[in-house]
Design an enzyme around this catalytic site. Structure first.
Site, short mmCIF file in Angstrom:
data_model
loop_
_atom_site.label_atom_id
_atom_site.label_comp_id
_atom_site.label_asym_id
_atom_site.label_seq_id
_atom_site.Cartn_x
_atom_site.Cartn_y
_atom_site.Cartn_z
N ARG A 297 0.89 3.99 18.43
CA ARG A 297 0.35 4.13 17.28
C ARG A 297 -1.01 4.88 17.54
O ARG A 297 -1.16 5.31 18.53
CB ARG A 297 -0.06 2.67 16.46
CG ARG A 297 0.96 2.05 16.32
CD ARG A 297 0.85 0.54 15.51
NE ARG A 297 -0.10 -0.11 16.56
CZ ARG A 297 -1.01 -1.25 16.21
NH1 ARG A 297 -0.82 -1.72 14.80
NH2 ARG A 297 -1.52 -1.81 17.01
N HIS A 298 -1.47 5.41 16.14
CA HIS A 298 -2.51 6.22 16.36
C HIS A 298 -3.84 5.63 15.42
O HIS A 298 -3.44 5.28 14.58
CB HIS A 298 -2.30 7.72 15.67
CG HIS A 298 -2.99 8.81 15.75
ND1 HIS A 298 -4.45 8.92 15.25
CD2 HIS A 298 -3.14 9.96 16.45
CE1 HIS A 298 -5.06 9.87 15.72
NE2 HIS A 298 -4.15 10.63 16.36
N PRO A 299 -5.03 5.93 16.08
CA PRO A 299 -6.09 5.36 15.44
C PRO A 299 -6.43 5.60 13.91
O PRO A 299 -6.95 4.74 13.49
CB PRO A 299 -7.41 5.20 16.43
CG PRO A 299 -6.91 6.62 17.18
CD PRO A 299 -5.36 6.47 17.42
#
Length: 396
Positions: A243-245
């Site tokens: 995932r990406h922040p």
């Protein structure tokens, strides 16, 4: 002017002459992976790389299983397209020959622990006096100065101490090493960058340079915006898996028969995704309409997409999303990826012919083409197969 080649391969001299580094002679005192990967890149871009090995035993990677015939898979990959000579660097004759060869090379490269080259009498101060035009490259674990500089280093240790492992894995799991030896490979690539820049500088000034690269600084450099974010906020980035922040949806999602991965950045991507998956009624959900609102409602968005994707195969999901203009792909094993690439006919997989009973060894080429052509991949040398070239440097 560059050196005249000592190691000739009649079958490939013509194609070698057309490569960008043709005429560059590299004296290679590296072992294991970081340095040999650097010199593999130089060799297959046309440089003449002379690998110096311990007599009888050779580079330790020659003995890493599995073997095809008597050739290690590991050694055959990272030492293709090089020459091999045997020298005992601790003997007087070995040191004299190394210095004579250093006087006749364009690039001198070693990846000894800091201080070892100097103890052997082949440090930069010595080599630069013998050959002021030589580009001297040193790859170390923790740099050439400072309290950590003389430590031995392997990829796993540097991954741990650089913080890279702290970014890898799911948030509720311990830090995990990356599946590829990124400290070794990145320091090798950065070394090549430095060597090529120093050769360009030499073409203008006539003088060589000292190029220093450490595995630690290489991995810290690859942290790029993660490092700057820490300096700006004081917050250490957290493990988030795939995932990406700051982006949702982004990462890995399960289809009915396997996983897919997608990457979206725009406000309008949500509408495209749900319409492509036959769920247009979800397009105007206020929680997901903008990129910023999707980050706030990350868990709900991911759960809903998981439900939507579960009714489709991974190939079907990818086909639908690609038509909609959403960047996505199937999550493959390395074996699957290699077979797909080989079947594509791209030429990225080399079939390297070895003499005797070894036969053909398939491996991935360096990822560089010049004028539409792949760089040629030649067999890794047998230990000491080019020892005859040492006669040129022996005193009469």
């Amino acid at each position: 002017m560059f050196a005249e080649p000592l190691h000739k391969d009649g079958a490939s001299e013509a194609e070698g002459a057309a490569l960008p580094l043709s005429g560059v002679r590299v004296l290679d005192l590296t072992r294991y992976l970081s340095g040999p990967y650097a010199t593999l890149l130089l060799a297959e871009m046309g440089a003449e790389v002379i690998k110096v090995e311990v007599p009888e035993a050779g580079d330790d990677t020659r003995h890493i299983a599995p073997l095809q015939g008597d050739v290690s898979f590991y050694h055959s990959t990272i030492n293709r397209s090089k020459a091999s000579v045997e020298l005992d660097l601790k003997s007087e004759e070995g040191r004299e020959l190394i210095l004579a060869m250093a006087a006749d090379c364009d690039v001198f490269i070693q990846n000894f622990r800091t201080g070892v080259a100097e103890r052997l009498g082949i440090g930069y101060d010595v080599i630069s006096k013998i050959n002021p035009r030589a580009v001297y490259c040193s790859i170390s674990g923790f740099g050439g100065t400072g309290p950590e500089s003389r430590r031995a280093a392997f990829d796993l240790i540097v991954q741990a101490e650089s913080g890279v492992m702290s970014l890898n894995g799911e948030g509720d799991s311990p830090p995990s090493k990356l599946g590829l030896p990124v400290a070794d490979l990145s320091s090798g690539m950065f070394a090549v960058h430095g060597i090529l820049a120093a050769l360009l500088k030499r073409s203008r000034t006539g003088k060589g340079s000292l190029v220093e690269v450490s595995m630690m600084s290489s991995l810290l450099s690859l942290s790029v915006y993660n490092a700057t974010r820490y300096f700006v906020t004081g917050e250490t980035p957290k493990r988030m898996g795939s995932r990406h922040p700051g982006v949702v949806p982004y990462g890995q999602y399960a289809g009915s028969d396997g996983n897919i991965l997608l990457s979206t950045f725009s406000d309008g991507s949500w509408k495209k995704i749900v319409q492509a998956m036959d769920r247009p009624e979800l397009a105007d959900d206020p929680r997901f309409v903008t990129a910023a609102s999707r980050v706030v409602h990350r868990d709900a968005c991911d759960a809903l997409l998981g439900e939507v994707f579960s009714g489709f195969t991974s190939d079907d999901i990818v086909q639908r999303l690609q038509v909609a203009g959403i960047p996505c792909g199937v999550v493959r094993s390395l074996g699957e990826a290699l077979e797909v690439e080989a079947a594509s006919g791209s030429g990225a997989i080399a079939e390297v012919e070895y003499p005797g009973q070894v036969g053909t060894i398939r491996s991935v080429r360096i990822p560089i083409k010049f004028d539409g052509e792949w760089c040629p991949a030649k067999p890794a040398p047998a230990l000491g197969q080019d020892n005859a070239m040492l006669d040129r440097y022996r005193k009469p």
